[in-house]
Design an enzyme around this catalytic site. Structure first.
Site, short mmCIF file in Angstrom:
data_model
loop_
_atom_site.label_atom_id
_atom_site.label_comp_id
_atom_site.label_asym_id
_atom_site.label_seq_id
_atom_site.Cartn_x
_atom_site.Cartn_y
_atom_site.Cartn_z
N GLY A 271 -23.14 -7.63 -22.78
CA GLY A 271 -23.64 -6.30 -23.05
C GLY A 271 -23.22 -5.84 -24.43
O GLY A 271 -22.68 -6.61 -25.24
N ILE A 272 -23.48 -4.57 -24.71
CA ILE A 272 -23.14 -3.99 -26.00
C ILE A 272 -21.68 -3.55 -26.01
O ILE A 272 -21.18 -3.02 -25.03
CB ILE A 272 -24.05 -2.77 -26.30
CG1 ILE A 272 -25.49 -3.23 -26.47
CG2 ILE A 272 -23.59 -2.02 -27.53
CD1 ILE A 272 -26.48 -2.10 -26.64
N GLY A 273 -20.99 -3.77 -27.12
CA GLY A 273 -19.66 -3.21 -27.24
C GLY A 273 -18.63 -4.20 -27.75
O GLY A 273 -18.87 -5.39 -27.89
N ILE B 64 -15.79 -5.15 -26.33
CA ILE B 64 -15.20 -6.07 -25.36
C ILE B 64 -16.01 -7.36 -25.23
O ILE B 64 -15.44 -8.46 -25.30
CB ILE B 64 -14.97 -5.38 -24.00
CG1 ILE B 64 -13.80 -4.40 -24.13
CG2 ILE B 64 -14.69 -6.42 -22.91
CD1 ILE B 64 -13.49 -3.63 -22.88
N GLU C 32 -29.85 -10.00 -22.47
CA GLU C 32 -30.81 -9.02 -22.97
C GLU C 32 -30.59 -8.75 -24.45
O GLU C 32 -31.51 -8.32 -25.15
CB GLU C 32 -30.76 -7.71 -22.17
CG GLU C 32 -29.70 -6.72 -22.58
CD GLU C 32 -28.40 -6.90 -21.82
OE1 GLU C 32 -27.69 -5.91 -21.63
OE2 GLU C 32 -28.09 -8.04 -21.42
N ILE D 22 -17.33 2.81 -18.63
CA ILE D 22 -16.54 3.98 -19.00
C ILE D 22 -15.35 4.15 -18.06
O ILE D 22 -14.23 4.41 -18.49
CB ILE D 22 -17.42 5.23 -19.03
CG1 ILE D 22 -18.43 5.11 -20.19
CG2 ILE D 22 -16.58 6.51 -19.19
CD1 ILE D 22 -19.50 6.17 -20.20
N GLY E 59 -28.96 -3.37 -19.22
CA GLY E 59 -29.13 -4.60 -18.44
C GLY E 59 -27.95 -4.93 -17.55
O GLY E 59 -27.92 -6.01 -16.96
#
Length: 471
Positions: free
Chosen positions: A250-252, A254, A273, A348, A371
């Site tokens: 995913g985004i970020g 981590i 994705e 979060i 996603g």
């Protein structure tokens, strides 16, 4: 002559005004790939192009690294000049200023985010913008099933090749389905946009207006990873990512931290994705070769990308990467066919029963579903039984507030349910929750919470569950 009337001039070519039944392919949807004979778009200025937008229309705006910033700004300016009203701009997260979402454009434009980006958060918080909760993989259904009809689609493309084919570049996602269903299509032809292979090829004859551009793409600079993020990346890389795994990130920061630790792995594949610069480095070291994948063997599969110029240069004209429609990349039925699917997503906060909040901070919407659930489920259903659905987060905020909490904050949204969750990782360890009771889940999550908060969490778990947490 209005833009839609102008479109009607070519309706005979399209076998019926605005319906385009001749534009079909195997899925029965309109196909932007094949050429229309004897049809050429008009090359116009940015202002002329966006003048096709009228009051009350719904406009799709291309997102991520392909955000057509020049046309975003031109549309905002034209909206004021032409006294437009009630224009809905629908999009996933966009880069740049998101001009139409600023306070001075209230009443002219209303943003509808299918995944909320930073440039629209204040508009949503103020009630000037909308958010539609939806799985990323299901966004194309909104357009294809006519749940949301599109009057205009505004997209970025690379210049046409010798055969007249442009590419949507780094952002295919839901843009392909928007082109298939919009009544009028505007293209920003950007010489800096990478040409990509896959579902994003569009023949120039499908555009109604084109604008010439030579502007650098929006970039996400690489994060400076914190000590906690580095430790999380190390724990996941050493314990949960195995050679031959198919990765989704995913985004970020981590997911980026995990990628930074995978240089010595072998035969990794990418079906995600999105991805960013970290994957480029793993290709160069040989860690990513996609050799074990069942689908698109030997190729990186993605739907959109955001990163730096290094990433965009890697994408350009590179058959090693296939950019696909997000309805396909994010289908759990597709994802689960690859080997050792390892889905790495951040969030979060997580409550003591394993409920995951990823899109909001209390009542304040922060992002979207994206996603995460698509891939968490796809990994859990892996045909080989070796998939690993992972939720990763720092144990506390920068202010020292625990992210593992007794209850999701009031108004917060559950994106990934406690039934979906398998692995939760913080810098303090790995909790495996699949098949665990509520009191077992509480126990294992408390063990990976920050030590400063464990006693309070244990007391809160007893108050909530009326029993002590157990291993």
């Amino acid at each position: 002559m209005s833009s839609l009337r102008a479109f009607g001039r070519i309706s005979k070519l399209l076998q019926g005004p605005l319906k385009c039944p001749s534009r079909s392919y195997y899925a029965g949807t309109m196909e932007p790939f094949h050429p229309y004979p004897d049809r050429e778009p008009n090359w116009v200025s940015a202002e002329e192009a966006v003048s096709a937008v009228k009051s009350g229309m719904r406009v799709f705006m291309h997102g991520a690294a392909a955000t057509p910033v020049t046309l975003v700004d031109a549309l905002a300016e034209y909206g004021k000049k032409a006294n437009l009203k009630d224009v809905e701009v629908i999009h996933i997260h966009t880069e740049g200023p998101g001009t139409y979402a600023k306070p001075e454009y209230a009443g002219i434009f209303r943003s509808n985010s299918l995944f909320l980006g930073a440039n629209c958060r204040q508009a949503v918080a103020d009630g000037r913008g909308d958010v539609t909760p939806i799985f990323l993989g299901e966004i194309p259904h909104l357009f294809r099933r006519k749940i949301l009809t599109l009057d205009v689609a505004i997209v970025s493309v690379c210049p046409p090749d010798n055969h007249g084919f442009c590419s949507l570049g780094p952002s295919i996602d839901c843009a392909r389905s928007a082109l298939q269903n919009a009544k009028y299509i505007i293209g920003l032809v950007n010489k800096r946009l990478p040409r990509t292979f896959g579902d994003g090829l569009v023949h120039i004859s499908h555009f109604d207006a084109l604008v010439d551009e030579n502007r650098e793409l929006p970039e996400h600079k690489e994060h400076i990873l914190s000590a906690e993020e580095k430790q999380i990346g190390k724990l996941i890389a050493e314990n949960l990512v195995h050679d031959g795994a198919t990765l989704q990130m995913g985004i970020g920061s981590i997911p980026d931290a995990v990628l930074a630790q995978l240089g010595n792995h072998k035969d990794l594949g990418i079906h995600s994705e999105m991805f960013s610069d970290g994957v480029v480095d793993l290709v160069k070291t040989g860690a990513v070769n996609n050799s074990k994948k069942v689908l698109q063997t030997g190729k990186i599969v993605s739907s959109f990308t955001v990163g730096t110029r290094k990433l965009y240069d890697f994408l350009d004209n590179n058959p090693f990467v296939v950019m696909c429609d997000v309805a396909w990349t994010n289908s759990p039925a597709i994802i689960c066919q690859n080997p050792r699917v390892t889905a790495i997503n951040s969030c979060i906060e997580v409550d003591l029963t394993g409920q995951v909040c990823s899109d909001s901070i209390g009542t304040r919407i922060y992002s979207g579903f994206g996603g995460q659930v698509d891939f968490i489920r796809g990994a859990a259903l892996s045909h080989d039984g070796l998939g690993k659905p992972i939720i990763a987060l720092a144990s506390s905020t920068k202010k020292g507030v625990s992210k593992i909490i007794p209850y999701i904050k009031q108004g917060g949204g559950v994106v990934t349910t406690r039934a979906h969750v398998h692995y939760v990782v913080t810098e303090w360890g790995i909790a495996y929750l699949f098949g665990k009771t509520l009191r077992q889940r509480a126990y294992h999550l408390i063990q990976i919470a920050h030590p400063d908060h464990r006693e309070a969490l244990e007391k809160a778990a007893f108050e909530r569950l009326k029993t002590m947490p157990v291993p």
